[in-house]
Design a protein around this motif. Structure first.
Motif: not given
Ligand code: CAA
Length: 374
Positions: A47-51, A79-80, A139-140
């Protein structure tokens, strides 16, 4: 004027699921995944990592190799996997990098194609403003519904690169072949987290568009296939790229381009460029002066084939040992944890490690709050 990629780096999640584990639980022969599809692991995002967090990690590595940072006056975030239909994900990255305020920042979307579009826009910007530098980020993270045929091709990653004059890694050449066609092969309506797809149609259109783009490119550039030394493909899964290579470029091997992709999974907009980094890091001979062909395919669909010439002394810009260490220091998650993450049942922002030092700390009142650990 020579314009192209001056510094480049990538990042992904600190966690992965082994496809051997997935095969056991889905009662699929593992050989289908590792040989038939060409993948052995896939990145899974806590949950704490994203694009944004992986983009910042990739971009901070690029900043370490970039002088004259105040010349960066454009940041394009491809990004998509956007989580916000209004605010650009690029603005968070701009903030963490401490870029100048009079820098133009926006997101770009066209499935997996958008970072290639961003590279061409960046090149045009530098042509018009030779002293400018442009940050391009792709980033995706990609999810398919559990149990579907796409599941084993999930993954995610970010690439960041600087486009400038006198590039130290790759001069992007002027010729390209583009093909756009309205095809419903892969899409993600805004209310869904998981992508929808027509797998066979997508593979068919990937190859059909490749034929068209390469034909246009070769005609415009007055070249033949033998003028291209290596090819990097968008790799939704390794076997797709292998099929594309066998289809048109039979005599060339692309194994070195797929080393990272096979253990990250599909990183969509970043994929083509992570394959390029993989080639640079893993090809044993000197690539300087070689012409690299690049095939970008974004479902929906837009595809493009273009080329570039590897710069002299590009080796000085590589981070091969760091890239290998980054990937081998990831943590394997269990199938139970994977399922809980898929169901959104693990929402604790603070019990997972991040790849870099930027974390998604919390989401309060629908506002994403990012923090830097240092
Ligand atoms: N041992 C070895 N090989 C095996 C095997 C076994 N036991 N069982 C099956 N295989 C082989 C099959 O023969 C097949 O190989 P070929 O394609 O060479 O014939 C391969 O494994 C895959 O088998 P299937 O075709 O039966 O697989 P599937 O129908 O379950 O799904 C897929 C495969 C269509 C790629 C699916 O993963 C999918 O739809 N993925 C999402 C869409 C996608 O990635 N499309 C790619 C183009 S679109 C794009 O590029 C944009 C993007 O990023 C999404």
């Amino acid at each position: 004027m020579r314009i192209g990629i001056d510094a480049i780096a990538f990042s992904t999640s600190k966690y992965f699921l082994s496809l051997e584990t997935l095969a056991q639980h889905r009662r699929v022969d593992y050989a289908k995944y590792c040989l038939g599809i060409g993948q052995t692991k896939m990145s899974v995002f806590p949950p704490n990592e994203d694009i944004v967090t992986i983009a910042v990690d990739a971009a901070q590595k690029v900043m370490l190799q970039t002088e004259d940072r105040d010349k960066i006056d454009l940041l394009i975030f491809a990004t998509e996997s956007a989580f916000d239909l209004s605010k650009s994900a690029g603005i968070y990255v701009h903030n963490f990098l401490g870029l100048r305020k009079d820098c133009r920042v926006f997101d770009l979307k066209q499935a997996c194609y958008s970072a290639a579009a961003a590279l061409q826009m960046a090149k045009s910007h530098v042509t018009a403003n030779p002293d400018s530098k442009v940050f391009v980020i792709g980033s995706d993270t990609i999810k398919y519904s559990p149990g579907t045929s796409g599941e084993a091709t999930q993954g995610g990653g970010a690439v960041a690169f600087i486009v400038s004059k006198n590039p130290r890694i790759l001069e992007v050449e002027s010729h390209f072949g583009v093909h756009t066609e309205d095809v419903m092969d892969f899409w993600r309506p805004i209310h869904l987290k998981e992508a929808l797809f027509d797998g066979k149609l997508s593979a068919h259109n990937y190859l059909k568009s490749l034929d068209i783009c390469v034909k246009i490119y070769l005609e415009k550039a007055n070249r033949t296939i033998s003028d291209i030394d290596h090819v990097c493909f968008h790799a939704p899964f390794g076997k797709m790229a292998q099929k594309a290579n066998n289809h048109l470029f039979k005599c060339k091997s692309i194994n070195e381009t797929l080393v990272y992709n096979s253990i990250i999974g599909n990183s969509c907009s970043a994929s083509l460029f992570i394959c390029f980094i993989s080639l640079l890091d893993n090809f044993s001979a000197n690539l300087a002066g070689n012409r690299i062909g690049f095939y970008s395919y974004g479902s929906g669909s837009v595809a493009e084939f273009f080329s570039g010439i590897v710069a002299k002394n590009y080796q000085k810009m590589l981070r091969a040992e760091n890239n290998r260490a980054m990937l081998s220091n990831r943590h394997e998650i269990s199938f139970i944890e994977y399922e809980l993450l898929c169901d959104g049942k693990l929402q604790d922002f603070h019990c997972y490690e991040n790849m870099g030092n930027t974390v998604l700390h919390d989401i309060t009142n629908n506002k994403r709050i990012y923090r830097s650990a240092t």
